[in-house]
Design a protein around this motif. Structure first.
Motif, PDB file in Angstrom:
ATOM      1  N   GLU A   8      -9.528 -55.677 -31.936  1.00 56.44           N
ATOM      2  CA  GLU A   8      -9.562 -54.551 -32.867  1.00 56.44           C
ATOM      3  C   GLU A   8     -11.004 -54.092 -33.107  1.00 56.44           C
ATOM      4  N   ASP A   9     -11.920 -55.033 -33.276  1.00 55.66           N
ATOM      5  CA  ASP A   9     -13.322 -54.685 -33.482  1.00 55.66           C
ATOM      6  C   ASP A   9     -13.924 -54.000 -32.256  1.00 55.66           C
ATOM      7  N   VAL A  10     -13.564 -54.471 -31.075  1.00 57.67           N
ATOM      8  CA  VAL A  10     -14.056 -53.843 -29.843  1.00 57.67           C
ATOM      9  C   VAL A  10     -13.533 -52.408 -29.748  1.00 57.67           C
ATOM     10  N   GLY A  11     -12.263 -52.216 -30.070  1.00 57.88           N
ATOM     11  CA  GLY A  11     -11.691 -50.870 -30.046  1.00 57.88           C
ATOM     12  C   GLY A  11     -12.376 -49.933 -31.029  1.00 57.88           C
ATOM     13  N   LYS A  12     -12.654 -50.420 -32.212  1.00 56.89           N
ATOM     14  CA  LYS A  12     -13.336 -49.589 -33.214  1.00 56.89           C
ATOM     15  C   LYS A  12     -14.749 -49.239 -32.768  1.00 56.89           C
ATOM     16  N   LYS A  13     -15.440 -50.211 -32.178  1.00 58.99           N
ATOM     17  CA  LYS A  13     -16.815 -49.962 -31.736  1.00 58.99           C
ATOM     18  C   LYS A  13     -16.846 -48.963 -30.581  1.00 58.99           C
ATOM     19  N   LEU A  14     -15.895 -49.080 -29.642  1.00 60.48           N
ATOM     20  CA  LEU A  14     -15.819 -48.107 -28.548  1.00 60.48           C
ATOM     21  C   LEU A  14     -15.515 -46.714 -29.082  1.00 60.48           C
ATOM     22  N   ASP A  15     -14.610 -46.634 -30.040  1.00 63.89           N
ATOM     23  CA  ASP A  15     -14.258 -45.344 -30.626  1.00 63.89           C
ATOM     24  C   ASP A  15     -15.447 -44.751 -31.372  1.00 63.89           C
ATOM     25  N   GLU A  16     -16.189 -45.589 -32.068  1.00 65.58           N
ATOM     26  CA  GLU A  16     -17.353 -45.133 -32.827  1.00 65.58           C
ATOM     27  C   GLU A  16     -18.465 -44.638 -31.897  1.00 65.58           C
ATOM     28  N   LYS A  17     -18.659 -45.351 -30.794  1.00 64.40           N
ATOM     29  CA  LYS A  17     -19.766 -45.025 -29.897  1.00 64.40           C
ATOM     30  C   LYS A  17     -19.448 -43.875 -28.945  1.00 64.40           C
ATOM     31  N   GLY A  31     -16.307 -41.946 -28.934  1.00 65.58           N
ATOM     32  CA  GLY A  31     -15.327 -40.970 -29.377  1.00 65.58           C
ATOM     33  C   GLY A  31     -13.957 -41.259 -28.785  1.00 65.58           C
ATOM     34  N   GLN A  32     -13.054 -40.330 -28.943  1.00 65.22           N
ATOM     35  CA  GLN A  32     -11.677 -40.536 -28.482  1.00 65.22           C
ATOM     36  C   GLN A  32     -11.443 -39.780 -27.180  1.00 65.22           C
ATOM     37  N   LYS A  33     -12.160 -40.182 -26.151  1.00 67.14           N
ATOM     38  CA  LYS A  33     -11.978 -39.575 -24.839  1.00 67.14           C
ATOM     39  C   LYS A  33     -10.928 -40.360 -24.070  1.00 67.14           C
ATOM     40  N   ASN A  34     -10.339 -39.725 -23.086  1.00 72.17           N
ATOM     41  CA  ASN A  34      -9.272 -40.373 -22.315  1.00 72.17           C
ATOM     42  C   ASN A  34      -9.748 -41.622 -21.588  1.00 72.17           C
ATOM     43  N   TRP A  35     -10.935 -41.593 -20.999  1.00 70.37           N
ATOM     44  CA  TRP A  35     -11.402 -42.742 -20.239  1.00 70.37           C
ATOM     45  C   TRP A  35     -11.680 -43.934 -21.139  1.00 70.37           C
ATOM     46  N   VAL A  36     -12.031 -43.682 -22.405  1.00 72.00           N
ATOM     47  CA  VAL A  36     -12.296 -44.779 -23.334  1.00 72.00           C
ATOM     48  C   VAL A  36     -10.995 -45.515 -23.647  1.00 72.00           C
ATOM     49  N   LYS A  37      -9.916 -44.765 -23.817  1.00 75.68           N
ATOM     50  CA  LYS A  37      -8.621 -45.395 -24.091  1.00 75.68           C
ATOM     51  C   LYS A  37      -8.170 -46.237 -22.899  1.00 75.68           C
ATOM     52  N   ARG A  38      -8.364 -45.721 -21.698  1.00 76.18           N
ATOM     53  CA  ARG A  38      -7.995 -46.482 -20.493  1.00 76.18           C
ATOM     54  C   ARG A  38      -8.872 -47.712 -20.327  1.00 76.18           C
ATOM     55  N   ALA A  39     -10.162 -47.563 -20.605  1.00 77.62           N
ATOM     56  CA  ALA A  39     -11.077 -48.699 -20.486  1.00 77.62           C
ATOM     57  C   ALA A  39     -10.730 -49.777 -21.503  1.00 77.62           C
ATOM     58  N   TYR A  40     -10.322 -49.381 -22.704  1.00 74.09           N
ATOM     59  CA  TYR A  40      -9.942 -50.352 -23.723  1.00 74.09           C
ATOM     60  C   TYR A  40      -8.720 -51.150 -23.270  1.00 74.09           C
ATOM     61  N   TRP A  41      -7.702 -50.480 -22.747  1.00 71.76           N
ATOM     62  CA  TRP A  41      -6.505 -51.198 -22.297  1.00 71.76           C
ATOM     63  C   TRP A  41      -6.802 -52.081 -21.102  1.00 71.76           C
TER      64      TRP A  41
END
Length: 53
Positions: A16-25, A27-37
C-alpha cells in the motif's frame, strides 16, 4: 501449524505504501498502474519460487 515469517499485515502495508508513493511521484498514468501490479506479482511470487526451487 505453519509459521508465518512475513505477517500478512506487513506485506499489505508495504504494498500500500509503495502504491501511494508511486501515485504521489508519477500521478495516475496507465503505465504506473501496470508497473504497480507487476511489482505486486513479482513481490508475492518470490517466496513461492524460492520454496519450489
Amino acid at each position: 501449524m505453519p509459521v508465518d515469517f512475513i505477517p500478512d499485515q506487513l506485506v499489505e502495508n508495504v504494498l500500500e505504501d509503495v502504491g501511494k508513493k508511486l501515485d504521489e511521484k508519477y500521478g495516475q498514468k496507465n503505465w504506473v498502474k501496470r508497473a504497480y501490479w507487476l511489482l505486486v506479482i513479482v513481490f508475492l511470487s518470490v517466496p513461492i519460487i524460492y520454496y519450489f526451487w
